[in-house]
Write a protein that holds these residues in place. Sequence first.
Motif, PDB file in Angstrom:
ATOM      1  N   UNK A 313       0.796  -1.231   0.000  1.00  0.00           N
ATOM      2  CA  UNK A 313       0.000   0.000   0.000  1.00  0.00           C
ATOM      3  C   UNK A 313       0.827   1.279   0.000  1.00  0.00           C
ATOM      4  N   UNK A 314       2.021   1.230   0.553  1.00  0.00           N
ATOM      5  CA  UNK A 314       2.815   2.451   0.699  1.00  0.00           C
ATOM      6  C   UNK A 314       4.239   2.310   0.170  1.00  0.00           C
ATOM      7  N   UNK A 315       4.546   1.180  -0.452  1.00  0.00           N
ATOM      8  CA  UNK A 315       5.914   0.934  -0.889  1.00  0.00           C
ATOM      9  C   UNK A 315       6.106   0.943  -2.396  1.00  0.00           C
ATOM     10  N   UNK A 316       5.356   1.785  -3.097  1.00  0.00           N
ATOM     11  CA  UNK A 316       5.477   1.814  -4.563  1.00  0.00           C
ATOM     12  C   UNK A 316       6.899   2.168  -5.005  1.00  0.00           C
ATOM     13  N   UNK A 318       9.705   1.630  -3.406  1.00  0.00           N
ATOM     14  CA  UNK A 318      10.596   0.495  -3.141  1.00  0.00           C
ATOM     15  C   UNK A 318      10.372  -0.635  -4.145  1.00  0.00           C
ATOM     16  N   UNK A 319       9.127  -0.842  -4.550  1.00  0.00           N
ATOM     17  CA  UNK A 319       8.848  -1.885  -5.536  1.00  0.00           C
ATOM     18  C   UNK A 319       9.445  -1.531  -6.894  1.00  0.00           C
ATOM     19  N   UNK A 320       9.406  -0.263  -7.243  1.00  0.00           N
ATOM     20  CA  UNK A 320      10.030   0.179  -8.501  1.00  0.00           C
ATOM     21  C   UNK A 320      11.545   0.016  -8.416  1.00  0.00           C
ATOM     22  N   UNK A 321      12.115   0.420  -7.277  1.00  0.00           N
ATOM     23  CA  UNK A 321      13.562   0.300  -7.087  1.00  0.00           C
ATOM     24  C   UNK A 321      13.990  -1.167  -7.102  1.00  0.00           C
ATOM     25  N   UNK A 322      13.153  -2.048  -6.570  1.00  0.00           N
ATOM     26  CA  UNK A 322      13.475  -3.469  -6.574  1.00  0.00           C
ATOM     27  C   UNK A 322      13.668  -3.971  -7.994  1.00  0.00           C
ATOM     28  N   UNK A 323      12.821  -3.522  -8.903  1.00  0.00           N
ATOM     29  CA  UNK A 323      12.931  -3.932 -10.303  1.00  0.00           C
ATOM     30  C   UNK A 323      14.171  -3.334 -10.963  1.00  0.00           C
ATOM     31  N   UNK A 324      14.504  -2.112 -10.576  1.00  0.00           N
ATOM     32  CA  UNK A 324      15.596  -1.416 -11.259  1.00  0.00           C
ATOM     33  C   UNK A 324      16.974  -1.813 -10.735  1.00  0.00           C
ATOM     34  N   UNK A 325      17.112  -1.908  -9.410  1.00  0.00           N
ATOM     35  CA  UNK A 325      18.444  -2.153  -8.859  1.00  0.00           C
ATOM     36  C   UNK A 325      18.571  -3.528  -8.194  1.00  0.00           C
ATOM     37  N   UNK A 326      17.474  -4.319  -8.283  1.00  0.00           N
ATOM     38  CA  UNK A 326      17.492  -5.721  -7.818  1.00  0.00           C
ATOM     39  C   UNK A 326      17.767  -5.850  -6.314  1.00  0.00           C
ATOM     40  N   UNK A 327      17.340  -4.848  -5.551  1.00  0.00           N
ATOM     41  CA  UNK A 327      17.383  -4.948  -4.089  1.00  0.00           C
ATOM     42  C   UNK A 327      15.953  -5.097  -3.602  1.00  0.00           C
ATOM     43  N   UNK A 328      15.702  -6.092  -2.764  1.00  0.00           N
ATOM     44  CA  UNK A 328      14.361  -6.398  -2.308  1.00  0.00           C
ATOM     45  C   UNK A 328      13.703  -5.180  -1.656  1.00  0.00           C
ATOM     46  N   UNK A 329      12.423  -4.979  -1.960  1.00  0.00           N
ATOM     47  CA  UNK A 329      11.691  -3.831  -1.426  1.00  0.00           C
ATOM     48  C   UNK A 329      11.692  -3.820   0.097  1.00  0.00           C
ATOM     49  N   UNK A 330      11.591  -5.001   0.711  1.00  0.00           N
ATOM     50  CA  UNK A 330      11.618  -5.067   2.172  1.00  0.00           C
ATOM     51  C   UNK A 330      12.967  -4.607   2.715  1.00  0.00           C
ATOM     52  N   UNK A 331      14.051  -4.959   2.042  1.00  0.00           N
ATOM     53  CA  UNK A 331      15.375  -4.526   2.486  1.00  0.00           C
ATOM     54  C   UNK A 331      15.503  -3.008   2.413  1.00  0.00           C
ATOM     55  N   UNK A 332      14.918  -2.427   1.384  1.00  0.00           N
ATOM     56  CA  UNK A 332      14.954  -0.964   1.256  1.00  0.00           C
ATOM     57  C   UNK A 332      14.160  -0.291   2.370  1.00  0.00           C
TER      58      UNK A 332
END
Length: 451
Positions: A313-316, A318-332
Amino acid sequence: MGYLLGVDIGTQGIKGVLLDENLKIVKKAYIEHNYIQPKANWFEHDAEETWWKGFKTIIQKLFTQISFSPQEIIGIGCSGVSPCMLPVDNRNKPLRNAILYGIDTRAQNEIREITQKLGENKLLEINKQPLTTQSVGPKILWYKKNEPEKFKKTKRIFTSTNYIISKLTGNYVLDHSQAAFFGPFYDFNKHCWNKKICEFFDIPLNLFPELKNAKDIAGRVSQRAAEETGLNKGIPVITGTADGIAEIISAGSSKTGEVTLVYGTTGIISIITNKIPSTKELWILPHFLFSGKYLVVGGTATSAALTKWFRDNFGDVEKIMQKRIKINAYDLLIQQAEKITPGSQGLIILPYFSGERTPINDPLARGVIMGLTLSHSRAHIYRALLEGTAYSFQHHFDIFKQDNLKVSKVIACGGGTKSALWVQIVSDVIGHDQFVPNTIIGAEIRIVIKR
């Protein structure tokens, strides 16, 4: 060398693992799925699609990774979300979606009805625990009342693990640890189904499976299952148990006083004891491995479910960054929460976003975000969610103390332990070091999180 196949059916995904004969992980795989929520606080799975098709999908995913033949698999074990309520007809075809464990709160009226008819003392005498949303019995009565035509066609009632076992072997069995959640229809003292209680509520006794211990052989892979899965016909399949209970096994907890904390979609908190305490807050199960020992267990309605809720709901970003830099959204998200001081600058969260199971056993409880100011950020809220779950764990330790259950050691496992921050927060709150296994299967201790 032979290999062992293990599959775990979770609320939001399925894990598969192949082990060698030394119990070392050879390959593992994961696929995500979701639950069905037809109404608020109703949670269901499509058993055929999510459980059985998911089981076949995960083992095929494992098979694509291995250099040896699937014919070298010599044993199979399955764990899964539990306890669920899945009715099937005389062809073992599901008559409806499976109603999930304690996060599904639809049977509140039936809990009250059964408790009033039998009385709290009688329930504790029969089942050693009160009826809660975790109990299957009230859900069976809800089903009988609300879907009577389907109930008339019902021949068996499954949970996730024994549905897979039945698909693989054709046998209808269940372990005692899961059966203890089928109150009031399970007799804890006699370790069998309670014929008198079944007759009292007009529930056919033959709806319930043969009972075994979790490590017992339930049967062998049938010809039909072999053709569907690619597994060898005749491979022995153990009875298995609930996912949270299986995780306790894998964490290595075996001695009286040892506590296992499972950081999953929901939280599981268990302690091993050699006595049966009288408690109205927690669940009591016969130990799946050790005769004469018991597990006193609690379960939160939400743990990692809260971090998923926040991410979705609030991590859009981080989800975009996960796709771009391959770091898990939860880790961010964790990296941001690490910068927030303990206490989240006065922000308090009650983690009852889906009611609460133990120890308050209140399906009407609701989540609260309290103390918000203009100085708070998303990172404050995320850290406060982690802190809220930690205090929920602490509530269980308070009950252990109340019931004179002494804690000798705390072992932590589950997906949430990937977050060192979360485990550290919990240690700070509960006042105990946590031992985190290197892997969840037969491993040495990797790290100790100090309080």
